[in-house]
Each structure stands twice: as structure tokens, then as C-alpha cells.
Design a protein around this motif. Structure first.
Motif, short mmCIF file in Angstrom:
data_model
loop_
_atom_site.label_atom_id
_atom_site.label_comp_id
_atom_site.label_asym_id
_atom_site.label_seq_id
_atom_site.Cartn_x
_atom_site.Cartn_y
_atom_site.Cartn_z
N ASP A 33 -22.57 190.37 38.08
CA ASP A 33 -22.98 190.99 39.63
C ASP A 33 -21.98 191.73 40.19
OD1 ASP A 33 -25.39 189.95 39.73
OD2 ASP A 33 -25.19 188.58 41.32
N LYS A 34 -20.72 191.28 40.18
CA LYS A 34 -19.62 191.75 40.75
C LYS A 34 -18.73 192.91 40.03
CE LYS A 34 -19.64 189.04 44.23
NZ LYS A 34 -20.09 189.19 45.51
N GLU A 35 -19.41 193.09 38.70
CA GLU A 35 -18.98 194.11 37.79
C GLU A 35 -17.61 193.93 37.58
OE1 GLU A 35 -19.85 197.90 39.89
OE2 GLU A 35 -21.83 197.53 39.56
N TRP A 36 -17.15 192.63 37.04
CA TRP A 36 -15.77 192.40 36.69
C TRP A 36 -15.67 193.43 34.98
CZ3 TRP A 36 -15.34 188.28 32.33
CH2 TRP A 36 -13.82 188.07 31.81
N ASP A 37 -14.49 193.71 35.03
CA ASP A 37 -14.14 194.55 33.91
C ASP A 37 -13.18 193.73 33.04
OD1 ASP A 37 -13.27 196.18 31.92
OD2 ASP A 37 -12.57 197.80 33.11
N PRO A 38 -13.51 193.02 32.05
CA PRO A 38 -12.93 192.22 31.09
C PRO A 38 -11.68 192.89 30.73
CG PRO A 38 -15.06 191.94 30.44
CD PRO A 38 -14.89 193.14 31.40
N LYS A 39 -11.35 194.04 30.66
CA LYS A 39 -10.23 194.87 30.12
C LYS A 39 -9.13 194.81 31.17
CE LYS A 39 -12.73 198.63 27.94
NZ LYS A 39 -13.78 198.39 29.05
N LYS A 40 -9.51 194.40 32.45
CA LYS A 40 -8.60 194.49 33.66
C LYS A 40 -7.98 192.89 33.85
CE LYS A 40 -9.83 198.47 36.22
NZ LYS A 40 -10.61 198.92 36.89
N SER A 41 -8.69 191.77 33.13
CA SER A 41 -7.92 190.58 33.25
C SER A 41 -8.59 189.44 32.29
CB SER A 41 -8.38 189.92 34.65
OG SER A 41 -9.53 189.75 34.91
N ASP A 42 -8.02 188.51 31.87
CA ASP A 42 -8.52 187.62 30.74
C ASP A 42 -8.83 186.22 31.73
OD1 ASP A 42 -7.80 188.96 28.38
OD2 ASP A 42 -5.75 187.99 28.13
N ARG A 63 -22.25 185.80 24.03
CA ARG A 63 -21.26 187.03 23.81
C ARG A 63 -20.58 187.13 25.37
NH1 ARG A 63 -25.04 190.60 21.54
NH2 ARG A 63 -24.65 190.09 19.17
N LEU A 64 -19.97 185.89 25.80
CA LEU A 64 -19.53 185.86 27.11
C LEU A 64 -18.03 186.24 26.86
CD1 LEU A 64 -20.83 182.62 28.60
CD2 LEU A 64 -22.04 184.93 28.55
N HIS A 65 -17.14 186.94 27.95
CA HIS A 65 -15.82 187.30 27.63
C HIS A 65 -14.99 186.33 28.20
CE1 HIS A 65 -16.83 191.40 26.38
NE2 HIS A 65 -17.86 191.38 27.11
N PHE A 66 -15.03 185.15 27.83
CA PHE A 66 -14.24 183.94 28.26
C PHE A 66 -13.62 183.58 27.22
CE2 PHE A 66 -18.03 182.88 31.62
CZ PHE A 66 -17.42 183.66 32.40
N GLY A 67 -11.99 183.15 27.44
CA GLY A 67 -11.29 182.65 26.39
C GLY A 67 -11.51 181.09 26.44
N LEU A 68 -11.21 180.34 25.29
CA LEU A 68 -11.61 178.96 25.52
C LEU A 68 -10.41 178.24 25.31
CD1 LEU A 68 -13.83 176.67 25.37
CD2 LEU A 68 -13.67 176.93 22.93
N GLY A 69 -9.90 177.08 26.31
CA GLY A 69 -8.96 176.49 26.31
C GLY A 69 -9.14 174.83 26.38
N ALA A 70 -8.11 174.27 26.01
CA ALA A 70 -8.11 172.83 25.95
C ALA A 70 -7.05 172.42 27.09
CB ALA A 70 -7.85 172.03 24.45
N ALA A 251 -14.68 183.37 40.27
CA ALA A 251 -15.08 184.73 39.98
C ALA A 251 -14.12 185.65 40.75
CB ALA A 251 -16.51 184.98 40.26
N ALA A 252 -13.85 185.22 41.95
CA ALA A 252 -13.08 186.11 42.93
C ALA A 252 -11.76 186.25 42.35
CB ALA A 252 -13.20 185.75 44.28
N ILE A 253 -11.17 185.03 42.08
CA ILE A 253 -9.92 185.11 41.24
C ILE A 253 -9.77 185.77 40.15
CG2 ILE A 253 -8.03 183.47 40.12
CD1 ILE A 253 -9.02 181.19 42.43
N VAL A 254 -10.72 185.98 39.41
CA VAL A 254 -10.68 186.65 38.18
C VAL A 254 -10.68 187.99 38.54
CG1 VAL A 254 -11.95 187.29 35.83
CG2 VAL A 254 -11.82 185.02 36.67
N ARG A 255 -11.21 188.55 39.62
CA ARG A 255 -11.66 189.92 40.06
C ARG A 255 -10.39 190.12 40.94
NH1 ARG A 255 -15.27 188.90 42.74
NH2 ARG A 255 -15.31 190.92 43.76
N PHE A 256 -9.26 189.40 40.94
CA PHE A 256 -8.31 189.83 42.22
C PHE A 256 -8.09 191.31 42.33
CE2 PHE A 256 -5.88 190.20 38.37
CZ PHE A 256 -4.89 191.00 38.76
N TYR A 257 -8.10 191.82 41.47
CA TYR A 257 -7.89 193.34 41.35
C TYR A 257 -8.61 194.15 42.27
CZ TYR A 257 -11.05 193.64 37.74
OH TYR A 257 -12.11 193.40 37.08
N GLN A 258 -10.03 193.76 42.63
CA GLN A 258 -10.78 194.40 43.28
C GLN A 258 -10.99 193.70 44.91
OE1 GLN A 258 -14.65 193.05 41.28
NE2 GLN A 258 -14.64 195.31 40.38
N LEU A 259 -10.02 192.69 45.13
CA LEU A 259 -10.10 192.05 46.34
C LEU A 259 -9.47 192.74 47.22
CD1 LEU A 259 -9.55 188.23 45.39
CD2 LEU A 259 -11.66 189.63 45.97
#
Ligand SMILES: O=C[C@H](O)COP(=O)(O)O
Length: 259
Positions: A33-42, A63-70, A251-259
Motif C-alpha cells: 500500500d505504501k509503495e515500499w521499494d525493497p531495493k531501498k531497504s532490507d 514471493r514476499l521481499h522479506f529475509g528470514l531470520g532466527a 512497515a513505517a520503520i522499513v520505509r524510514f526513507y519516506q518518513l
């Protein structure tokens, strides 16, 4: 050299595998919705062991652009270690990142720099990326010894790693007094230590390694303070606890560059 920002959500011991589906989907749709660009943040989701398979299936299927972590791993390969999980088990599940040495592991489970160093080596040997946590408690901060204390942890946890290995990993600076307390370090406080960590990596290895390693800040990061924290030159991302359980916030934290 430009380092790609990395926002990792540490769910800690929250969210079962059924709840995980809803949380990941809400996060995904909010980001779309907020048009996150996965090239701009992991964006990395560090979930409980029991959620890994479910979250991996969602990531692959949609096909979600999320890394998986333990959030932890054993320093042993296999054998009679009841209750432990090996790096081979995690990599087989498609896990890419493993948090090692979180302050809660240090405090409640007696993890030392030596153990954390052994875990980081195993994670790297299995082809995954460690997120190595360091940071001081309140008493150390009050004594004004936070930089040297944290650098000591950096030296201990990186011992015997090669420059190439260090260049590709993530170090998370988390002042313990700022974790889950709402008490966020000021951007200058966070930069002071993150900058010192990068200089220490340069001294231990070389400039290119220091320029390449990604350093996160963690401790009460929220949508309202992330932009200021990320504006600091040596902070390349955040390790987020509480706010990662709220899709809008994370989601807002991931898109910090748009805040
Ligand atoms: O791993 C995450 C940190 O412990 C920060 O937690 P918090 O964002 O709830 O303060």
C-alpha cells in the motif's frame, strides 16, 4: 561505498505459527500500500523457531521481499544437546540471518563473548549471516565506560573471523537500558558507539571491511524516532523488538526513507 539499510524485526518469544501468517500478510499488504521499494531497504523477520517453516512458506509462495531470520542457534553441529537447534537445521529451512548474542541470551542464558563467537562462526560456515549483538547495561553507561565495554564485546565476538566474513555480517548495537523500556538512546548516543564500532573494525581489519559491515541500532526503535536514528552516518539499520509486532509500525520503520 553505500550500505543497504537493514531493518530486522525480532519477534522474541511472541506470535505462534498461526498468528504469524496474519502478521506477515498484514505487514506485506501495508508495505505494498505504501509503495515500499525493497531495493531501498532490507526487511528481515527474526521469528521463533516454531514459526520459521510457516513464514518461509509464505515468503516463497507469495514471493514476499522479506529475509528470514532466527533468534538463536546452537554452537554445536549435532548430537546430545536436548532442546537445541543447529545451523544445518536452520539453513535447510531457508533461514538467511541468525541473531547471536542478544542481551537477553547473555543475561538469562549465560552467553559469553566466546560462545557468541563460536555461534557466529557456525552461522557463517553454514552460509547464513549472523546479526551479532553488543551493548552495555545502565551501570556501565553511567560509569561512562560504554564505548570501551562495547568494543571489548566486538573484539571478543569477532575473534578469528576473516575480513571477508566480517564485511558481510551485521553488528547490532543495543544499549541494554534502551531495550523494551521506551527509553531510546539519542541519535548522538547511538552514533557515538556505532561510529566507534566501525573504527574498531577498521583497526582490526581494514577500511574496506569497516565500510562494508552493516551496523544496526536497537532499543525502543519506533516509527517516530527511526528517521533521526537512520540519519546518523554509521547507523545502517535497526533491530526492532516491540514495534516489529505491529505491522503499521514495522512497515513505517522499513520505509524510514519516506518518513
Ligand atoms: O532485538 C530487539 C531489541 O531487543 C529491541 O527491543 P525493543 O525494540 O522492544 O526495545
Amino acid at each position: 561505498m553505500t550500505r543497504k539499510p537493514i531493518m530486522a524485526g525480532n519477534w522474541k518469544m511472541n506470535v505462534d505459527h498461526i498468528e504469524a501468517t496474519g502478521l506477515v500478510e498484514k505487514l506485506h499488504y501495508t508495505l505494498v500500500d505504501k509503495e515500499w521499494d525493497p531495493k531501498k531497504s532490507d526487511a528481515v523477520l527474526c521469528v521463533p523457531f516454531t514459526d520459521l517453516r510457516t513464514v518461509k512458506t509464505l515468503i516463497d509462495g507469495d514471493r514476499l521481499h522479506f529475509g528470514l531470520g532466527a533468534q538463536n542457534v546452537s554452537q554445536h553441529d549435532n548430537g546430545a544437546y536436548t532442546g537445541e537447534i543447529s545451523t544445518a537445521m536452520l539453513s535447510k529451512l531457508g533461514v538467511q540471518y541468525v541473531i547471536v548474542g542478544h542481551s537477553e541470551r547473555r543475561e538469562y542464558y549465560g552467553e559469553t563473548d566466546e560462545i557468541i563467537n563460536a555461534k557466529a562462526k557456525k552461522v557463517l560456515a553454514a552460509g547464513m549471516t549472523p546479526i551479532i549483538c553488543v551493548g552495555e547495561g545502565l551501570d556501565i553507561r553511567k560509569a561512562g565506560e560504554h564505548v570501551e565495554y562495547t568494543l571489548n564485546q566486538v573484539r571478543g565476538t569477532l575473534a578469528d573471523l576473516s575480513a571477508e566474513q566480517v564485511a558481510g555480517l551485521v553488528i547490532a548495537y543495543e544499549p541494554v537500558w534502551a531495550i523494551g523500556t521506551g527509553e531510546v538512546a539519542t541519535p548522538d548516543d547511538a552514533q557515538e558507539v556505532c561510529g566507534a564500532i566501525r573504527r574498531e573494525v577498521a583497526a582490526l581489519y581494514d577500511e574496506p571491511t569497516a565500510e562494508s559491515v552493516r551496523i544496526q541500532y536497537g532499543g525502543s526503535v519506533k516509527s517516530g524516532n527511526v528517521a533521526q536514528i537512520m540519519s546518523q552516518p554509521d547507523i545502517d539499520g535497526a533491530l526492532v523488538g516491540g514495534a516489529s509486532l505491529q505491522p503499521d509500525e514495522f512497515a513505517a520503520i522499513v520505509r524510514f526513507y519516506q518518513l
